[in-house]
Design a protein around this motif. Structure first.
Motif, short mmCIF file in Angstrom:
data_model
loop_
_atom_site.label_atom_id
_atom_site.label_comp_id
_atom_site.label_asym_id
_atom_site.label_seq_id
_atom_site.Cartn_x
_atom_site.Cartn_y
_atom_site.Cartn_z
N LEU A 8 38.83 -4.41 16.49
CA LEU A 8 40.14 -4.14 17.10
C LEU A 8 41.14 -5.25 16.78
N ILE A 9 40.68 -6.49 16.72
CA ILE A 9 41.56 -7.60 16.36
C ILE A 9 42.07 -7.42 14.94
N LEU A 10 41.19 -7.04 14.02
CA LEU A 10 41.58 -6.81 12.62
C LEU A 10 42.57 -5.65 12.52
N LEU A 11 42.29 -4.57 13.25
CA LEU A 11 43.20 -3.42 13.25
C LEU A 11 44.55 -3.79 13.86
N SER A 12 44.53 -4.64 14.88
CA SER A 12 45.77 -5.09 15.52
C SER A 12 46.63 -5.87 14.54
N ILE A 13 46.00 -6.70 13.74
CA ILE A 13 46.73 -7.47 12.73
C ILE A 13 47.35 -6.53 11.70
N ILE A 14 46.53 -5.58 11.24
CA ILE A 14 47.00 -4.64 10.20
C ILE A 14 48.17 -3.79 10.70
N TYR A 15 48.03 -3.25 11.93
CA TYR A 15 49.06 -2.33 12.43
C TYR A 15 50.18 -3.03 13.19
N SER A 16 50.27 -4.34 13.03
CA SER A 16 51.45 -5.06 13.51
C SER A 16 52.38 -5.38 12.34
N ILE A 17 51.99 -4.97 11.15
CA ILE A 17 52.80 -5.16 9.94
C ILE A 17 53.72 -3.96 9.76
N PRO A 18 55.04 -4.15 9.72
CA PRO A 18 55.99 -3.03 9.64
C PRO A 18 55.71 -2.05 8.51
N ALA A 19 55.40 -2.55 7.33
CA ALA A 19 55.17 -1.67 6.18
C ALA A 19 53.96 -0.76 6.41
N VAL A 20 53.03 -1.21 7.24
CA VAL A 20 51.83 -0.42 7.51
C VAL A 20 52.04 0.53 8.67
N TYR A 21 52.59 0.01 9.81
CA TYR A 21 52.67 0.86 11.00
C TYR A 21 53.69 1.98 10.88
N MET A 22 54.71 1.84 10.03
CA MET A 22 55.67 2.93 9.88
C MET A 22 55.04 4.12 9.14
N LYS A 23 54.04 3.85 8.32
CA LYS A 23 53.35 4.92 7.61
C LYS A 23 52.12 5.41 8.38
N GLY A 24 51.68 4.63 9.33
CA GLY A 24 50.49 5.00 10.09
C GLY A 24 50.73 4.92 11.58
N GLN A 25 51.75 5.61 12.06
CA GLN A 25 52.12 5.54 13.48
C GLN A 25 51.04 6.10 14.41
N LYS A 26 50.36 7.13 13.94
CA LYS A 26 49.29 7.74 14.76
C LYS A 26 48.14 6.76 14.92
N MET A 27 47.75 6.13 13.82
CA MET A 27 46.66 5.16 13.87
C MET A 27 47.05 3.93 14.67
N GLN A 28 48.32 3.54 14.59
CA GLN A 28 48.79 2.41 15.38
C GLN A 28 48.67 2.71 16.87
N TYR A 29 49.08 3.92 17.27
CA TYR A 29 49.00 4.28 18.69
C TYR A 29 47.55 4.38 19.15
N ALA A 30 46.67 4.91 18.28
CA ALA A 30 45.25 4.99 18.61
C ALA A 30 44.68 3.59 18.81
N THR A 31 45.12 2.65 17.97
CA THR A 31 44.67 1.26 18.09
C THR A 31 45.14 0.65 19.41
#
Length: 266
Positions: free
Chosen positions: A76-99
């Motif tokens: 979860l810590i690794l996913l949190s780091i990944i989905y706190s990056i704008p370029a990533v979370y804008m393309k993966g909003q569903k996965m960001q919310y799941a995280t």
């Protein structure tokens, strides 16, 4: 089963759930900041769980639980780091919310519940045995599962009745309805907590205010997080099914389909 029933509802039945997105409180940018903050709390909870687990405990599967919990937390810590990056979370909003759902449930619900159980199983604090420890785990976890199931059913019927449609009289009318529908859930939670506290005070060896606070706080937070989980999951469902629960590349919330059709007509 509930998910299939949700497919029979249309976009308007979930409209009110867009509120946190419309206000910006749960925009991808805000959730990215939440995940960064969550990393700090996750590390602190990992430290607390391991620190408490070092004491003598009758908890039979302590090592296994620690391994699963720590592995899950690190992921979860690794996913949190990944989905706190704008370029990533804008393309993966569903996965960001799941995280965000998993992180919030892990920090506030699972972590404190594990801490509580480890403290209960401490031979220095309580007169315990394997049978009584298993009973308290069974009672508290069963109450939690029932709370989750009843909340899911209750939430579905509120959606079906149109309580989450735009323009519904939520402020007053639905408040009274919800108060009555929360009675079974409150009974379950209070029963589980009562049995838990009776066991705690009956078998305590040495009284420590901070320890007792953590022991009681564990199941309380566990129940609260299970109570809010159905709404979190329904919002995730909406983000998967409807574009209007997601944001465009400029960070603007996409409109409801009827609003879009209305704008096209003009």
């Amino acid at each position: 089963m509930i998910c299939k029933k949700l497919n029979n509802l249309d976009e308007q039945d979930f409209a009110v759930l867009r509120g946190p997105f419309e206000s910006g409180r749960q925009s991808p940018k805000s959730l990215g900041g939440t995940l960064l903050l969550g990393i700090v709390f996750q590390v602190l909870m990992l430290y607390m769980v391991y620190d408490i687990s070092e004491g003598d405990s009758l908890f039979r599967f302590k090592e296994t639980i620690l391994l699963v919990y720590s592995t899950f937390s690190v992921i979860l810590i690794l996913l949190s780091i990944i989905y706190s990056i704008p370029a990533v979370y804008m393309k993966g909003q569903k996965m960001q919310y799941a995280t965000v759902i998993l992180v919030s449930q892990n920090i506030a619900g699972v972590s404190f519940y594990i801490v509580s159980l480890f403290l209960i199983g401490s031979e220095k604090l309580f007169v315990v045995n394997q049978e009584s420890l298993f009973t308290i785990i069974l009672v508290t976890s069963s109450a939690g599962i029932l709370i989750f199931i009843i909340t899911c059913i209750r939430f579905y019927f509120l959606l079906k009745k149109g309580e989450y449609r735009s323009g519904s009289k939520r402020a007053l009318l639905r408040g009274k309805i919800e108060l009555k529908s929360l009675v079974p859930i409150a009974i379950l939670a209070s029963t589980g907590l009562t049995l838990f506290m009776q066991y705690t005070f009956k078998n305590i060896v040495s009284f420590d205010g901070n320890t007792i606070f953590l022991i009681i706080l564990g199941p309380i937070l566990f129940y609260i997080m299970l109570f809010v989980l159905p709404e979190q999951l329904v919002i995730l469902y909406c983000k998967t099914r409807f574009d209007s629960f997601n944001f465009d590349k400029d960070g603007n919330l996409k409109p409801l389909s009827n609003e879009m059709n209305h704008s096209h007509e003009h």
